[in-house]
Scaffold this active site. Sequence first.
Site, PDB file in Angstrom:
ATOM      1  CG  ASP A  16      -6.973   9.542   5.112  1.00 55.87           C
ATOM      2  OD1 ASP A  16      -6.488   9.578   3.974  1.00 55.87           O
ATOM      3  OD2 ASP A  16      -7.531  10.506   5.644  1.00 55.87           O
ATOM      4  CB  CYS A  17      -7.804   4.218   8.337  1.00 56.56           C
ATOM      5  SG  CYS A  17      -9.473   4.723   8.805  1.00 56.56           S
ATOM      6  CB  CYS A 403     -12.892   5.226  18.763  1.00 53.75           C
ATOM      7  SG  CYS A 403     -12.789   5.240  16.972  1.00 53.75           S
ATOM      8  CG  ASP A 447      15.333 -25.134  -9.484  1.00 54.01           C
ATOM      9  OD1 ASP A 447      15.536 -26.348  -9.541  1.00 54.01           O
ATOM     10  OD2 ASP A 447      15.425 -24.371 -10.462  1.00 54.01           O
ATOM     11  CG  ASP A 729      -9.706   7.138  18.596  1.00 52.88           C
ATOM     12  OD1 ASP A 729      -9.569   5.936  18.308  1.00 52.88           O
ATOM     13  OD2 ASP A 729     -10.078   7.997  17.781  1.00 52.88           O
TER      14      ASP A 729
END
Length: 760
Positions: A16-17, A403, A447, A729
């Site tokens: 998840d992280c 944390c 361009d 946290d």
Amino acid sequence: MSQTELESRYRVSGMDCPSCAAKIDAAVKGIKGVEDVSVSVVAGSLTIGHRVGFSDESLMKRVRKLGYGIEPFPEKPDQGGAEGPVVSDQCGSACCGHSNGDEADTIEHRHDAAEAALHRHAPNSAQGSGPAWWRTVKVRMAVGYGIAILAAYAIGAVWPQAEAPALVAALAVGLVPVSRRAVMAARFGTPFSIEMLMTVAAVGAVILGAVSEAAIVVLLFLVGEMLEGVAAGRARRSIEGLVTLVPETALLERGDVVQKVSADALQPGDVVLVRPGDRLPADGRVSDGASSVDESSITGESVPKSKAVGDQVFAGTVNHDGVLRVEVTAAAQDNTIAKVVWMVEEAQEAKSPTERFIERFSRTYTPCVVAAATLVAVVPPLGFGFAWSAWVYKGLAILLIGCPCALVISTPAAIAAGLSAGARRGLLMRGGAVLEMLGRVDVVALDKTGTLTAGEPEVTDLIAVGRSQREVISMAAALEQTSSHPLARAILKLAQNARAPVPPLLGGTVVPGEGVSGKLGGENLFLGSAHGAQRLACLDEQRAEIDRLHAQGKTVSVLVAGGTVAGLIALRDQPRPDAAAALSRLRERGLRTLMLTGDNARTAEALGADLGVEARSELLPQDKARIVRELQAEGRRVAKVGDGINDAPALATADVGIAMGGGADVALETADAASLHARVTDIPDMIALSRTVMGNIRQNIGIALGLKAVFLVTTVAGVTGLWPAILADTGATVLVTANAMRLLSWRGDPALDGAARERY
């Protein structure tokens, strides 16, 4: 990769992280035979380079011990039954259907030899990369633990003396799995994990007699993990959901026979029938019919686009009101949606400078927090004689406050959401570094042909001399009917739109460098440059008009019939309808705009004046790259936008190279970003998205550090305890993730209206 090194890919569930990815990365690197590791949280994948003879059983066992699900990609795809997609293995070792039990649905994977996996759901699988959020392991764990805590309090209400033992037993229900993951993470290289900090804090609280607080802390932690999983799943499904837009089957026409086939089996050149209300099964061009097509799933535009013969259409879009026959131009693994999914997954593995800094910072930060918590717990009792229980309790609270989860996820969550939001609008960026740099550029060099202009000349002026306009068009079209030159195509298109007849030509001949000649109805005709025409006819009366048209950057073709001038046809590669609005928006945002082109000075200056952009003309590819380097030497950050082979050196030299979709493959491969739908408005949109994402990241870092600072002070002062500490946290992590997820609803720069963003 060396000859002795192989590559294996796995589907990992439960990540998840970035902290999850870091634990898996550290654990897998310690396995004998593993040479290289790449973990993608958003894609839910693990890719390793390993030596011959490596066994993946030890790898999967180790990852499962960390608390994650893992399965290898099998060698043969699950065909999903007779009606299911036909998936060919082009890699030698295919990547295909698998099941991760509770953590992932069956998903099919299709590769080509050069690209990463394209994720496509099997016919009977649920949408998304996993089960419904309420069926995940983390939800079941949080709910089960919550029930255990309620049961413990209920026992305490009936039998007060049994409340503490009941709470300890209930605490074990939630803490034991967390502790097991903490021990395994420490064993495999990650000693300072959130699970370890949580375990130490909860066990310490129980020893100090704060059993009730320990139980609530663990509950809040599990609820926070559950919410993280829900948010991460939403980000993942935002892109994976695109894959389900492509229908499983298509109506393939072969002669007079129409048969239902798998959409994955379609190949370029096939013709498919698309009925009103059907989704298009492939990218292609309309070969017959006319209709309006809803492209909102690809472009984000709510207004359906009118489509006629020759127009491009995209897989997954919806045909509204007419029957279309579409000639397929790309196989399933190469269609628009496949490219979006592949590029986003690849991009989300590439970290931005801010993300890399935060990760490096957290590796130092976490041990420092542990050291600070230890000092808070030990120094006051030893040095000043304060009560051990009070200061150990504060030290445990500081462990939870410190944390780094919220801080670590603050950047990648926003980057992933930003990349996904951009991809859904056709804005593809190769990683967080590109997304971050886009917001810092101060010069945009574009361009001309194919970028600021459509890349195809159009007839802008038709002046008949002694003939009707219809006659002039017919004669010009007769001369050009066998040519494939862009100017010839423009004249033939004019004849088609004017419904002018195109009679057969006798003795058609190309006059090198001048034009084309032939005979029509006994009359000699010539169509070409003024230089070529003046050998056949007097141009004195038309000279002023020709000069005027040339001054506007137009190419003038002179039609000569029977020795006299019959007409003038002016053509120009017209600006894209959205070019002026896009350039204006870039200037409003404080960016310098510059047009770099190999075209002649007169044409470039005329277009530059129309669009209000500085023009540099008659440039070779190396000249464009040189100009980019000169701007960089002045301290400018340059984004270069182009679509052709001649743009590749400048695209590679620029701080950010942006390719226009539909251009040369080498431009797309060289560029850092791509406008999939070739809209000039995509350039200010990309920059706006970058600045929005970076603003979101700053908000996230402020939330993460701000909450920690507040609760650190209140904890040391004795105002707050363990459960507010875990809120500092877990609460910050949830807030940061939710704030990042707001980016998924991004719809583009609001200053550019829908008309300016239409697909041309």
